[in-house]
Each structure stands twice: as structure tokens, then as C-alpha cells.
Design an enzyme around this catalytic site. Structure first.
Site, short mmCIF file in Angstrom:
data_model
loop_
_atom_site.label_atom_id
_atom_site.label_comp_id
_atom_site.label_asym_id
_atom_site.label_seq_id
_atom_site.Cartn_x
_atom_site.Cartn_y
_atom_site.Cartn_z
NE ARG A 140 47.04 80.59 56.69
CZ ARG A 140 47.28 81.13 57.87
NH1 ARG A 140 48.16 82.11 57.99
NH2 ARG A 140 46.63 80.71 58.94
CG PHE B 108 18.41 106.60 37.24
CD1 PHE B 108 17.62 107.10 36.21
CD2 PHE B 108 18.04 105.41 37.84
CE1 PHE B 108 16.48 106.43 35.80
CE2 PHE B 108 16.90 104.73 37.43
CZ PHE B 108 16.12 105.24 36.41
CD GLU C 224 21.17 99.92 37.99
OE1 GLU C 224 20.30 100.20 37.15
OE2 GLU C 224 21.85 100.77 38.58
N GLY D 145 40.26 83.30 58.49
CA GLY D 145 40.07 84.47 59.38
C GLY D 145 40.48 85.77 58.71
N PRO E 180 11.55 106.11 49.56
CG PRO E 180 11.56 107.70 51.28
CD PRO E 180 11.44 107.57 49.79
C1 LIG Z 1 24.08 100.74 47.18
C2 LIG Z 1 22.77 101.07 46.53
C3 LIG Z 1 22.74 102.00 45.49
C4 LIG Z 1 21.52 102.38 44.92
N1 LIG Z 1 21.50 103.33 43.94
C5 LIG Z 1 20.31 103.74 43.43
C6 LIG Z 1 20.24 104.81 42.45
O1 LIG Z 1 21.27 105.37 42.04
N2 LIG Z 1 19.02 105.19 42.00
C7 LIG Z 1 17.87 104.61 42.44
O2 LIG Z 1 16.80 105.03 41.98
N3 LIG Z 1 17.89 103.60 43.35
C8 LIG Z 1 19.07 103.16 43.86
N4 LIG Z 1 19.11 102.15 44.79
C9 LIG Z 1 17.86 101.53 45.23
C10 LIG Z 1 17.66 100.15 44.64
O3 LIG Z 1 17.43 100.27 43.26
C11 LIG Z 1 16.52 99.48 45.40
O4 LIG Z 1 17.00 99.20 46.70
C12 LIG Z 1 16.03 98.24 44.68
O5 LIG Z 1 15.33 98.59 43.53
C13 LIG Z 1 15.11 97.38 45.57
O6 LIG Z 1 14.09 98.16 46.09
P1 LIG Z 1 13.79 98.15 47.66
O7 LIG Z 1 15.05 98.36 48.39
O8 LIG Z 1 12.68 99.10 47.93
O9 LIG Z 1 13.30 96.67 47.97
P2 LIG Z 1 11.80 96.10 47.83
O10 LIG Z 1 11.23 96.48 46.51
O11 LIG Z 1 11.03 96.49 49.04
O12 LIG Z 1 12.08 94.53 47.82
C14 LIG Z 1 12.34 93.82 49.02
C15 LIG Z 1 12.43 92.34 48.70
O13 LIG Z 1 11.19 91.89 48.11
C16 LIG Z 1 11.43 91.27 46.86
N5 LIG Z 1 10.34 91.56 45.92
C17 LIG Z 1 9.71 92.74 45.71
N6 LIG Z 1 8.81 92.62 44.75
C18 LIG Z 1 8.85 91.34 44.31
C19 LIG Z 1 8.15 90.58 43.32
N7 LIG Z 1 7.21 91.13 42.54
N8 LIG Z 1 8.48 89.29 43.15
C20 LIG Z 1 9.45 88.71 43.92
N9 LIG Z 1 10.13 89.36 44.88
C21 LIG Z 1 9.85 90.66 45.07
C22 LIG Z 1 12.74 91.90 46.35
O14 LIG Z 1 13.37 91.09 45.40
C23 LIG Z 1 13.52 92.03 47.65
O15 LIG Z 1 14.14 90.82 47.94
C24 LIG Z 1 20.32 101.77 45.38
C25 LIG Z 1 20.36 100.83 46.41
C26 LIG Z 1 21.56 100.48 47.00
C27 LIG Z 1 21.57 99.48 48.12
#
Ligand SMILES: Cc1cc2nc3c(=O)[nH]c(=O)nc-3n(C[C@H](O)[C@H](O)[C@H](O)COP(=O)(O)OP(=O)(O)OC[C@H]3O[C@@H](n4cnc5c(N)ncnc54)[C@H](O)[C@@H]3O)c2cc1C
Length: 381
Positions: free
Chosen positions: A261, A120, A357, A334, A125
Site C-alpha cells: 500500500r 464440552f 476457557e 478502511g 444461561p
Molecule cells: C464463542 C464461544 C464459545 C464457547 N464455547 C463454550 C464451550 O464449548 N463450552 C462451554 O461450556 N462454554 C463455552 N463458552 C462459554 C464461555 O466459557 C463463557 O462465556 C465464559 O466462561 C464466561 O462466562 P459468561 O459468559 O457467563 O460471563 P460471566 O461469568 O457472566 O462474566 C461476565 C464478566 O464478569 C467478569 N467476572 C466474572 N466473575 C469475576 C470475578 N470473580 N472476578 C473478576 N471478574 C469477573 C468476567 O471476567 C466477565 O468480564 C463459549 C463462549 C463463546 C463466546
């Protein structure tokens, strides 16, 4: 599907998970790869199609039994559970609900057999939480749609054959089923992640990728409002159970260690402060599982509250998993900080659940808005 049949699926899955998957979970994490034989092992038991309709080869498990299955697989290995979340829930269940009869016929049997792996692709970026502003573009050219752009963090993109891609043309966001063989599609594996290390995360690049019109999923323009939101509903339900899974695994490790332990001439499980951590873990896990089961029942009843209840379950269970896993590390001292013991991995994995998600903050915003609508008194005097 009778409960007895569904229960027998769960029992067989548990035997496989405990005997084959769990002993290898640390190795999958270290090698950052989920071996093909595990995917085949899930597929041969029908588990990749566990909640999918029987007419396409699925097992037709109801959401409650499918949730239980997610817990069992997740307790054994987070990356393996992640395949169910992505391939089976985000893509499989969404296709089963929103796909045309031809799309279902064409893709679902292969997803069930595992002969095609699905992923999905929403995040980019520069686009995460604000998912409606995806930068990946589509353009209609004659009979086809042409995709250009880049996706990031896509679980199982490294080995996938089918990509459910959310792309935009101006304000119009649509969803496309893109096959790996499409010219112009390429992937770049990602490594060094905190958790889900064996989930074959990759960046995906689209360079003038042509997608036939019959591969549009849902109506044009409903790619976010309908398709991505439907997928995320299934995904969040899966992640809620994944939280229960990590909590349960961490609890069992914690209790086992506390009973063995010794310090100050007695088992550390006899110290009241250690008992406190165990008591909190047991209580939180029971509460989390009850919330998952409640959202599963609402799903089965087709209740409108299911969406918000799933958001709450996802929020609560991921937070709970992190707390319980952190306390498991604490009980191990540890040894909890060393990858010779599984709690180190469970701790890393639990944090991921608060990010994927829809982050915990986004869940909080949605839950708070719901609460402010539903629980507002008419008049304060
Ligand atoms: C292991 C892993 C697997 C993943 N798999 C998938 C996948 O299969 N498909 C896919 O599409 N994506 C995937 N992702 C991406 C993931 O869905 C995103 O990392 C996630 O949606 C957060 O987006 P971002 O990293 O750009 O953080 P950002 O959106 O930049 O957010 C950064 C911080 O700002 C906060 N923030 C942002 N907007 C708001 C708001 N309006 N109110 C309050 N706080 C806010 C967030 O909560 C967070 O703490 C994956 C990520 C990881 C780490």
C-alpha cells in the site's frame, strides 16, 4: 514418538491448512458452518487424535508438537482450530487421562476417526465464570443418572455425538458422557456470534435424560474439581496457542499490506509509526510463543507449575492476539474494517479468546493469587 515423525505430521498438516483450510476460512465464517469434508480431512490425517495415545489410533504427539499443530490450524481458521480445542483437547485428552479403560476403549477410537464429534458442556444461561454453581441437575434413579437442565454456548454441540456434561446434585458436581441419541436431549443452534461462527455453537437441553452409571467420568463429586479443571487445563493450553496463531496470521497480513500500500508516494511500511506496530507485533508474538513452549515443556515434565504457567500463557497470548489483530486492522485502514480482507475476521476472533476457557479477569485473579503466594518476601522492615 520421534521428533522427525512429529515434524512430518506438522509439515503435512501445514500443507493441508494452507492449501485447503485457509482459503475457505472466510466462507466458513460467513456460512456459520464447518463443512463435514474439513472434519473428515482432519480425521483422515489423524489430526483429530493428534495428542491422543497411539493404542487408540491417536498420533501420540507431545504437547510441544501438538501446540505447534494448534497454531498451524488456528492460523488458517479459528473455527477449525476450535474443533481441536473442544473435541480433541477438552474431551479427548480428558478422556484419555481420566476415563476408565472401558470408556477409553469405547469412545477414543471414534473421536480419533471423527466418526463421533465431542463437545464440552459446562456453561449455562446463568452460570459462566462461577462454574461450580451449575444448575443442570442429576439424580440417581436405580441404575441410571437422570439429567435435567440447560447448557449454553457449547461449541460443536450442534453437530456433536458425545457431550461431556457437568451437572450437580446439591453440592455434588459430577461429569457425564452423554450420547446424542439419548432420549430427552435436544439442541438449538446459536448464530450471530462475534467469532468462532463456524463452530456450530448451540444450547443443549436435558429433559429427563438417562445416563448409565458407566458413563460417569471420574469419581462422583469430582466433576468440577477434577474433570472440568483437567479439561480446562488442556483447553487453556490450546487457547494460548490459538492466540499465537491469530497474532501470526495478523502479522503476516499486516506486513504484506504495509509492503504494498502506498500513501504520500511511498509504501506505508516505510513510515516509522507503521514500523512501530510491526515491531510490537513481532516481539509480542515471539514472547507469546516462548511462553507457550515453556508451558508445553513443563507439561511434558509433569511439573506442578504447568497449570499456572498455562494460565499465564492463555492470559498473555489472548491479550496479545487482540492487540496485534487491532493493529493489523489499523494498518489496513478502511480495508481493515471490511470483510473482503481477513484482518476484520481475525480481530473479531481474537476477542473471543479473552472470554472462553476462563476470562482474562479470572486468569488475572488466579495469576495474582499465585504471585502473592510465591513472591511474597518473608518480612518487610
Ligand atoms: C464463542 C464461544 C464459545 C464457547 N464455547 C463454550 C464451550 O464449548 N463450552 C462451554 O461450556 N462454554 C463455552 N463458552 C462459554 C464461555 O466459557 C463463557 O462465556 C465464559 O466462561 C464466561 O462466562 P459468561 O459468559 O457467563 O460471563 P460471566 O461469568 O457472566 O462474566 C461476565 C464478566 O464478569 C467478569 N467476572 C466474572 N466473575 C469475576 C470475578 N470473580 N472476578 C473478576 N471478574 C469477573 C468476567 O471476567 C466477565 O468480564 C463459549 C463462549 C463463546 C463466546
Amino acid at each position: 514418538m520421534s521428533d522427525a515423525y512429529q515434524q512430518s505430521v506438522i509439515e503435512q498438516a501445514e500443507a493441508y491448512a494452507e492449501k485447503v483450510i485457509r482459503p475457505q476460512a472466510g466462507q466458513f465464517d460467513r456460512q456459520e458452518s464447518l463443512p463435514r469434508e474439513i472434519i473428515d480431512g482432519l480425521a483422515s490425517r489423524g489430526l483429530l487424535g493428534a495428542p491422543l495415545p497411539v493404542q487408540y489410533g491417536g498420533l501420540g504427539l507431545d504437547p510441544l508438537f501438538y501446540g505447534k499443530l494448534t497454531e498451524i490450524i488456528g492460523k488458517a481458521c479459528c473455527s477449525t482450530r476450535s474443533l481441536l480445542t473442544v473435541h480433541t483437547s477438552l474431551v479427548g485428552e480428558t478422556l484419555a487421562k481420566l476415563g476408565t479403560p472401558a470408556q477409553r476403549e469405547r469412545f477414543l477410537p471414534d473421536l480419533v476417526k471423527g466418526s463421533r464429534i465431542a463437545c464440552f458442556a459446562l456453561s449455562e444461561p446463568k452460570v459462566g465464570t462461577d462454574a461450580t454453581s451449575v444448575k443442570t441437575r442429576f439424580e440417581k434413579q436405580g441404575d441410571v443418572y437422570v439429567l435435567n437442565g440447560r447448557k449454553k454456548w457449547i461449541s460443536f454441540a450442534g453437530i456433536a455425538d458425545l457431550y461431556l456434561v457437568i451437572a450437580a446434585d446439591g453440592d455434588t458436581v459430577s461429569a457425564f458422557l452423554v450420547e446424542r441419541t439419548a432420549p430427552g436431549l435436544s439442541v438449538k443452534p446459536m448464530s450471530g456470534l462475534l467469532g468462532n461462527r463456524a463452530a456450530h455453537l448451540a444450547e443443549v437441553f436435558f429433559d429427563n435424560v438417562e445416563v448409565p452409571a458407566e458413563n460417569v467420568l471420574g469419581r462422583m463429586g469430582t466433576g468440577f474439581s477434577f474433570v472440568a479443571n483437567t479439561a480446562l487445563f488442556y483447553g487453556r493450553y490450546s487457547i494460548a496457542w490459538a492466540g499465537v496463531a491469530i497474532g501470526q496470521a495478523a502479522l503476516e497480513e499486516m506486513v504484506g499490506y504495509a509492503c504494498e500500500r502506498e500513501q504520500f508516494g511511498q509504501k506505508i511500511g516505510e513510515f516509522q509509526l507503521v514500523k512501530g506496530m510491526i515491531a510490537d507485533a513481532v516481539t509480542q508474538i515471539h514472547a507469546a510463543r516462548a511462553l507457550c513452549e515453556r508451558s508445553g515443556r513443563l507439561r511434558m515434565a509433569g511439573d506442578d507449575d504447568a497449570v499456572m504457567e498455562v494460565n499465564m500463557a492463555k492470559y498473555f497470548c489472548s491479550k496479545m492476539a487482540l492487540q496485534v489483530a487491532a493493529n493489523a486492522v489499523q494498518v489496513f485502514g478502511g480495508n481493515g474494517c471490511w470483510n473482503e480482507y481477513p484482518v476484520e475476521r481475525l480481530f473479531r476472533e481474537s476477542k473471543i479468546l479473552e472470554v472462553i476457557e476462563g476470562t482474562s479477569q479470572v486468569q488475572q485473579v488466579m495469576i495474582a493469587n499465585h504471585g502473592m503466594r510465591r513472591y511474597r518476601r518473608h518480612k518487610v522492615v
